[in-house]
Enzyme design. Structure first.
Site, PDB file in Angstrom:
ATOM      1  N   LYS A   1       0.821  -1.213   0.000  1.00 34.45           N
ATOM      2  CA  LYS A   1       0.000   0.000   0.000  1.00 34.45           C
ATOM      3  C   LYS A   1       0.859   1.269   0.000  1.00 34.45           C
ATOM      4  CE  LYS A   1      -4.247  -2.050   1.099  1.00 34.45           C
ATOM      5  NZ  LYS A   1      -3.790  -3.425   1.368  1.00 34.45           N
TER       6      LYS A   1
HETATM    7  C1  LIG Z   1      -4.328  -4.556   0.662  1.00 30.83           C
HETATM    8  C2  LIG Z   1      -3.497  -5.788   0.578  1.00 30.83           C
HETATM    9  C3  LIG Z   1      -3.788  -6.815  -0.357  1.00 30.83           C
HETATM   10  C4  LIG Z   1      -4.979  -6.779  -1.281  1.00 30.83           C
HETATM   11  O1  LIG Z   1      -4.879  -5.770  -2.283  1.00 30.83           O
HETATM   12  P1  LIG Z   1      -6.183  -5.271  -3.049  1.00 30.83           P
HETATM   13  O2  LIG Z   1      -5.729  -4.086  -3.810  1.00 30.83           O
HETATM   14  O3  LIG Z   1      -7.186  -4.904  -1.980  1.00 30.83           O
HETATM   15  O4  LIG Z   1      -6.671  -6.380  -3.915  1.00 30.83           O
HETATM   16  C5  LIG Z   1      -2.934  -7.919  -0.401  1.00 30.83           C
HETATM   17  N1  LIG Z   1      -1.893  -8.029   0.443  1.00 30.83           N
HETATM   18  C6  LIG Z   1      -1.595  -7.073   1.342  1.00 30.83           C
HETATM   19  C7  LIG Z   1      -0.436  -7.285   2.275  1.00 30.83           C
HETATM   20  C8  LIG Z   1      -2.372  -5.914   1.445  1.00 30.83           C
HETATM   21  O5  LIG Z   1      -2.068  -4.975   2.367  1.00 30.83           O
END
Ligand SMILES: *Cc1c(COP(=O)(O)O)cnc(C)c1O
Length: 468
Positions: free
Chosen positions: A113
């Site tokens: 993120k």
């Molecule tokens: C948010 C997240 C995901 C999922 O990503 P999306 O964009 O919601 O599909 C997968 N792994 C981690 C560690 C995340 O923080």
């Protein structure tokens, strides 16, 4: 570039207009009026650029209302060694011939993120200064998103963050990551309740339109277009690292929850990046795997939503999914509106017509599901055979990637977090502690800055009013 809504609002809006927005006014999601096309000559020119330069090339196709010099400066300040600890930003980690990880978790909170949120912080600061405005970001978190938002917005002019978290319910590491921030514009509210209480309070405050306007409340959730388009860049960066020439294809395997990460892969593919397959991996919360197998999209009830050991993928519905369906349906906004605003709202599900579902193959998507037992086995196998320690989400991606490997096509599994964030499952799988980056040794001992509040909407409103 102008942006329109998936539900039919075709009022053309510029990037800066939608930057601070969530949903379009008609309840749809923003998408560009068209995907800019990248030809072989352009790919050849981009190969070998630094990450920040590549980001500039990709993003300037989508952003024409920020002067080029300013955008370049923002990207240089975002994607560098100081922030991401590596010049490559998203280095590949080979596992075996034809299979590697693309590391998206080198940012300050050790999860993917950061890739978009760090840019969002700089873009918000820039745009708010340009407008002479302020924004108060309100959110609820059980860990990942909240800390990524706080590390992106810390110290930024014009932005304050009010982040609600369940008091005493996050891991000591997660608490330390969030609560050790001493920046004045970051407010951690530890709510005496569970995560759902935090979310309910955020909803109640956001539904009070008078309060929302008065205190300029905003959000940074995953439907934000700027977050999504920032993620498109690392599909290009991964492709260039994994290939020698631009007539090779690669596949990407993506641990998925809200469909934000893999939707960026879809956008990259629509632009002309030679992506063979987009392999979507879910955990036990398999809303999306079910769709890609059957053409049925069924939102789960809270009681059907599992708490798993890959918690950042624990979703009941996928908030970015409407963007893909809009494209799949040939950008038929009336049909998209019917599926999401009527069928899902009223019945909790929709089923595509067979001829609609048949088109999914043209978009490269395949899918699979991974369970707690699969995660343990994959973490163990990867550690024993490759000497690489992976986190639980990346394990879901790798498990499903292996089901779809094809000879002659390299698959990049997106590493979305580092194992240190999910120590309990690492101990269960390997009987040892996860590796911890040197910079994070002992963060549990740092002084913490947070305010405990009762699970009350009024208490949170009062706190915001006193601290604005
Ligand atoms: C948010 C997240 C995901 C999922 O990503 P999306 O964009 O919601 O599909 C997968 N792994 C981690 C560690 C995340 O923080």
């Amino acid at each position: 570039m102008k942006y329109i809504s998936t539900r039919g609002d075709r009022t053309p809006r510029g990037f800066s207009e939608i930057l601070l927005e969530g949903l379009a006014p008609d309840g749809g999601l923003y998408l560009p009026v068209e995907y800019p096309q990248v030809d072989a000559a352009t790919l050849a020119r981009w190969r070998g650029l630094s990450y920040a330069e590549l980001a500039f090339e990709v993003l300037s196709l989508y952003i024409d209302d920020i002067p080029a010099a300013d955008l370049r400066d923002i990207l240089q300040r975002t994607y560098n060694r100081t922030v991401f600890g590596t010049d490559a930003i998203v280095p590949l980690k080979p596992l075996e011939p034809g299979l590697c990880l693309e590391a998206l978790s080198n940012g300050p909170t050790l999860a993917f993120k950061d890739m978009a949120m760090q840019l969002l912080g700089n873009l918000f600061e820039y745009e708010l200064a340009r407008r002479g405005e302020q924004l108060n970001i309100l959110g609820a978190t059980s860990g990942d998103t909240g800390s990524a938002a706080e590390y992106a917005m810390r110290g930024k002019q014009g932005v304050r963050v009010f982040m609600l978290s369940p008091y005493g319910r996050m891991s000591p590491f997660q608490q330390a990551q969030m609560y050790s921030l001493q920046d004045e514009n970051i407010h951690n509210l530890a709510v005496q309740g569970v995560f759902d209480d935090c979310q309910d309070i955020v909803k109640a405050v956001s539904n009070d339109l008078e309060f929302k306007r008065r205190y300029r409340i905003g959000t940074v959730n995953s439907i934000n277009w700027a977050r999504l388009v920032a993620q498109v860049v690392y599909y290009f960066a991964g492709y260039f690292q994994a290939t020698k020439s631009n007539d090779e294809q690669v596949s990407f395997a993506v641990p998925s929850g809200n469909f934000g990460n893999i939707c960026a892969g879809h956008v990259a593919r629509m632009m002309g990046l030679p992506i063979r397959r987009l392999v979507l991996a879910t955990n036990e919360n398999d809303v999306l795997d079910e769709f890609f197998r059957t053409g049925v999209y069924r939102v789960r009830k809270s009681a059907e939503t599992h708490e798993t050991s890959s918690p950042s993928m624990d979703i009941s519905k996928a908030s970015n999914f409407e963007r893909f369906v809009f494209d799949l349906l040939g950008r038929d906004a009336a049909r998209t509106r019917q599926l999401f605003a009527e069928d899902v709202e009223q019945r909790g599900s929709f089923q595509l017509q067979p001829q609609e579902f048949a088109r999914v193959a043209d978009y490269g998507f395949v899918s699979g599901k991974s369970t707690h037992a699969d995660r343990l086995a994959t973490i163990r196998d990867t550690w024993e055979r490759c000497g690489t320690m992976i986190d639980t989400h990346t394990a879901d991606g790798l498990k499903v990637a292996r089901q779809w490997l094809e000879p002659g096509v390299t698959t990049l599994v997106l590493e979305t977090a580092l194992p240190v964030k999910f120590a309990a499952t690492i101990r269960e799988a390997l009987g040892r502690e996860p590796e911890r980056p040197a910079a994070l040794q002992g963060i549990e001992d740092l002084p913490k800055r947070f305010t405990v509040v009762p699970p009350s909407v009024q208490a949170v409103k009062d706190y915001i009013a006193q601290n604005c």
